[in-house]
Design an enzyme around this catalytic site. Structure first.
Site, PDB file in Angstrom:
ATOM      1  N   GLU A 280     -57.628 -65.188 -14.036  1.00  0.00           N
ATOM      2  CA  GLU A 280     -58.330 -65.561 -15.266  1.00  0.00           C
ATOM      3  C   GLU A 280     -59.247 -66.712 -14.890  1.00  0.00           C
ATOM      4  OE1 GLU A 280     -56.069 -66.354 -18.884  1.00  0.00           O
ATOM      5  OE2 GLU A 280     -57.697 -67.642 -19.594  1.00  0.00           O
TER       6      GLU A 280
ATOM      7  N   HIS B 274     -60.904 -70.109 -22.000  1.00  0.00           N
ATOM      8  CA  HIS B 274     -60.783 -71.540 -22.223  1.00  0.00           C
ATOM      9  C   HIS B 274     -62.080 -72.115 -22.785  1.00  0.00           C
ATOM     10  CE1 HIS B 274     -59.166 -75.507 -22.226  1.00  0.00           C
ATOM     11  NE2 HIS B 274     -58.008 -75.028 -21.833  1.00  0.00           N
TER      12      HIS B 274
ATOM     13  N   ASN C 220     -55.054 -66.239 -28.452  1.00  0.00           N
ATOM     14  CA  ASN C 220     -54.002 -67.214 -28.209  1.00  0.00           C
ATOM     15  C   ASN C 220     -53.626 -67.859 -29.553  1.00  0.00           C
ATOM     16  OD1 ASN C 220     -52.852 -69.820 -27.787  1.00  0.00           O
ATOM     17  ND2 ASN C 220     -53.388 -69.648 -25.628  1.00  0.00           N
TER      18      ASN C 220
ATOM     19  N   GLU D  55     -48.431 -67.148 -21.070  1.00  0.00           N
ATOM     20  CA  GLU D  55     -48.950 -68.209 -20.183  1.00  0.00           C
ATOM     21  C   GLU D  55     -47.814 -69.143 -19.840  1.00  0.00           C
ATOM     22  OE1 GLU D  55     -52.131 -70.898 -21.274  1.00  0.00           O
ATOM     23  OE2 GLU D  55     -53.165 -69.163 -22.062  1.00  0.00           O
TER      24      GLU D  55
ATOM     25  N   ARG E 151     -44.191 -77.860 -26.983  1.00  0.00           N
ATOM     26  CA  ARG E 151     -44.937 -78.598 -28.007  1.00  0.00           C
ATOM     27  C   ARG E 151     -45.522 -77.680 -29.083  1.00  0.00           C
ATOM     28  NH1 ARG E 151     -50.223 -80.531 -24.684  1.00  0.00           N
ATOM     29  NH2 ARG E 151     -48.641 -81.321 -23.281  1.00  0.00           N
TER      30      ARG E 151
ATOM     31  N   HIS F 114     -48.539 -69.696 -24.838  1.00  0.00           N
ATOM     32  CA  HIS F 114     -48.174 -70.555 -23.707  1.00  0.00           C
ATOM     33  C   HIS F 114     -46.839 -71.210 -24.044  1.00  0.00           C
ATOM     34  CE1 HIS F 114     -49.643 -73.958 -20.795  1.00  0.00           C
ATOM     35  NE2 HIS F 114     -48.428 -73.529 -20.505  1.00  0.00           N
TER      36      HIS F 114
ATOM     37  N   ARG G 276     -44.692 -73.811 -23.144  1.00  0.00           N
ATOM     38  CA  ARG G 276     -44.710 -75.017 -22.302  1.00  0.00           C
ATOM     39  C   ARG G 276     -43.308 -75.549 -22.102  1.00  0.00           C
ATOM     40  NH1 ARG G 276     -49.055 -78.337 -21.317  1.00  0.00           N
ATOM     41  NH2 ARG G 276     -51.061 -77.415 -21.786  1.00  0.00           N
TER      42      ARG G 276
ATOM     43  N   THR H 204     -54.588 -76.994 -21.182  1.00  0.00           N
ATOM     44  CA  THR H 204     -54.682 -76.756 -19.747  1.00  0.00           C
ATOM     45  C   THR H 204     -56.031 -77.281 -19.252  1.00  0.00           C
ATOM     46  OG1 THR H 204     -53.549 -74.706 -20.284  1.00  0.00           O
ATOM     47  CG2 THR H 204     -54.258 -74.995 -18.010  1.00  0.00           C
TER      48      THR H 204
ATOM     49  N   HIS I 114     -52.044 -72.520 -31.414  1.00  0.00           N
ATOM     50  CA  HIS I 114     -52.394 -73.556 -32.385  1.00  0.00           C
ATOM     51  C   HIS I 114     -51.809 -73.313 -33.768  1.00  0.00           C
ATOM     52  CE1 HIS I 114     -54.560 -75.644 -29.469  1.00  0.00           C
ATOM     53  NE2 HIS I 114     -55.534 -74.766 -29.344  1.00  0.00           N
TER      54      HIS I 114
HETATM   55  N1  PXP Z   1     -56.719 -69.339 -21.142  1.00  0.00           N
HETATM   56  C1  PXP Z   1     -55.819 -70.257 -20.721  1.00  0.00           C
HETATM   57  C2  PXP Z   1     -55.204 -70.085 -19.370  1.00  0.00           C
HETATM   58  C3  PXP Z   1     -55.470 -71.349 -21.523  1.00  0.00           C
HETATM   59  O1  PXP Z   1     -54.595 -72.269 -21.080  1.00  0.00           O
HETATM   60  C4  PXP Z   1     -56.044 -71.464 -22.802  1.00  0.00           C
HETATM   61  C5  PXP Z   1     -55.651 -72.592 -23.702  1.00  0.00           C
HETATM   62  O2  PXP Z   1     -54.359 -72.428 -24.144  1.00  0.00           O
HETATM   63  C6  PXP Z   1     -56.963 -70.457 -23.198  1.00  0.00           C
HETATM   64  C7  PXP Z   1     -57.294 -69.429 -22.335  1.00  0.00           C
HETATM   65  C8  PXP Z   1     -57.607 -70.488 -24.544  1.00  0.00           C
HETATM   66  O3  PXP Z   1     -58.411 -71.597 -24.644  1.00  0.00           O
HETATM   67  P1  PXP Z   1     -59.018 -72.002 -26.064  1.00  0.00           P
HETATM   68  O4  PXP Z   1     -57.867 -72.330 -26.945  1.00  0.00           O
HETATM   69  O5  PXP Z   1     -59.887 -73.151 -25.742  1.00  0.00           O
HETATM   70  O6  PXP Z   1     -59.771 -70.797 -26.539  1.00  0.00           O
END
Ligand code: PXP
Length: 401
Positions: free
Chosen positions: A308, A348, A164, A227, A206, A200, A202, A258, A167
């Protein structure tokens, strides 16, 4: 519950991937509907198997595999039957013989050991090729069927790492400039071995924005997992964009990330409608849920392709007992979803410590990891941060056949 393994042989242990064999044996036990049983698999050398062969079967010389079912007298023992696990018996394999058979058949040692485990397992289940030709054929057919299915199954594949890159966009947006670019980050992740890219989009944009998803759709070479919340505007974007899959998540404006899984059971109608729209556009849908049987069942009932499982509570656990409890929730929800035919991802909060146990679950196909990798990338670079995580995932799912 994985089969119990005891390893005892002179061949260097490093050459035997017990984790891989364990995954395969666990899969076989699930297929044979004895996943709640325990089996002991002992790897020995020719000398030891020769001794067992002559002592118990009055046959001279080594053999490849011996199996000793737990006798029905033992099964009736009140102490044994009071134990939570049921014992199937013991499988004993000569690694030396397996090695020479592997080279004779031109297959890997692990494939030969897998075949011998399958053979031994069927003996424990009452199949016997020595009783009659008919029984020999039935056993042979089932053995081949199981081995073929195993080769195509999840248990034979490495857990995928999807990254992901939200960030990266968060950092960019903090300055309102164009760097660092999540599109470039996605390419670096792919070059370092990521099996997919997750973003994601949103409602409040953001981090990832419309330009990002457009360019990512054009440039991602692996798989794009979008996402999103199930809201009208984003659904329209997804239908036009056609990512390789979408993951529906609950979305609150005030949250930092999330926070919990979707309450699928509580909004079946709305989610089923979104799944239907996506499927008509050829986009498989994953539902991000807490690891609970109720949510797994609801996801299955409304036709999701994937779930997931939210690993946040496992990652945030503050003591071993709590972590173990959360791990068991994930393991059993994954098992339940897998058995229903759902494909299972997880994510997550996973980091360089917490990932390996989850990656070792052979019911889980893909991990979605963001924050920990991007955070580490600040110090060691994105390429290295991805490769380090990929190694953890690979070692945990231990693939070499
Ligand atoms: N899976 C989902 C559905 C998420 O919302 C997120 C956070 O964006 C992640 C995985 C990844 O989480 P992390 O950034 O804590 O690894």
């Amino acid at each position: 519950m994985p089969p119990h393994f005891t390893i005892n042989c002179d061949i260097p242990l490093l050459r035997i991937n017990t984790k891989l064999l364990q995954r395969r044996a666990a899969w076989l036990m699930r297929q044979c509907k004895v996943a709640d049983h325990d089996v002991s698999i002992l790897l020995v050398d020719d000398e030891e198997i020769s001794w067992l062969n002559s002592h118990y079967r009055e046959k001279l010389g080594p053999t490849n595999v011996l199996s000793f079912p737990l006798t029905s007298e033992n099964q009736n023992d009140t102490f044994l039957s009071s134990l939570p696990l049921k014992e199937l018996g013991d499988i004993i394999i000569s690694v030396e013989t397996a090695l020479s058979e592997a080279s004779q058949f031109n297959i890997s040692l692990h494939d030969r050991l897998t075949w011998l485990i399958t053979h031994g397992m069927l003996h424990l289940l009452g199949y016997d090729h020595e009783r009659s030709e008919k029984e020999a054929l039935a056993m042979w057919d089932l053995e081949n069927k199981l081995i073929n299915q195993l080769h195509n199954s999840r248990s034979n594949q490495m857990t995928h790492l999807a990254i992901n890159v939200d960030h990266v966009a968060t950092v960019r947006n903090a300055r309102g400039v164009t760097e660092p670019d999540p599109v470039a980050a996605a390419a670096i992740c792919e070059l370092a071995g990521a099996a997919g890219i997750v973003v994601h989009l949103r409602e409040d944009r953001r981090h990832i924005n419309d330009r990002d998803v457009r360019l990512l759709r054009e440039t991602i070479k692996t798989r794009m997992n979008l996402e999103m919340g199930a809201n009208k505007e984003i659904i329209e974007i997804a239908l036009n964009l056609k990512p390789d899959m979408v993951t529906l998540v609950p979305e609150k404006r005030q949250e930092l990330t999330t926070e919990g899984g979707l309450n699928v059971a509580g909004q079946k109608k709305k989610l089923a409608k979104t799944i239907d729209k996506m499927e008509k556009a050829g986009i498989p849908v994953s539902l991000f849920i807490d690891p609970e049987a109720k949510q797994v069942k609801a996801a299955h009932a409304i036709g999701a392709t994937y779930v997931e499982l939210h690993t946040g509570r496992y990652c945030d656990a503050t003591n071993d007992d709590e972590r173990e409890k959360e791990y068991q929730f994930i393991a059993s929800a994954a098992e339940e979803a897998y058995q229903m035919g759902l494909r299972v991802n997880a994510g997550h909060g996973l980091d360089y410590q917490s990932t390996s146990r989850i990656a070792a679950l052979d019911t889980i196909e893909e991990l979605s990891i963001g924050h920990a990798i991007i955070a580490r990338a600040v110090f060691v670079g994105l390429d290295q941060a991805v490769r380090e995580m990929k190694r953890i995932v690979r070692d945990a799912s231990m693939m070499f056949g």
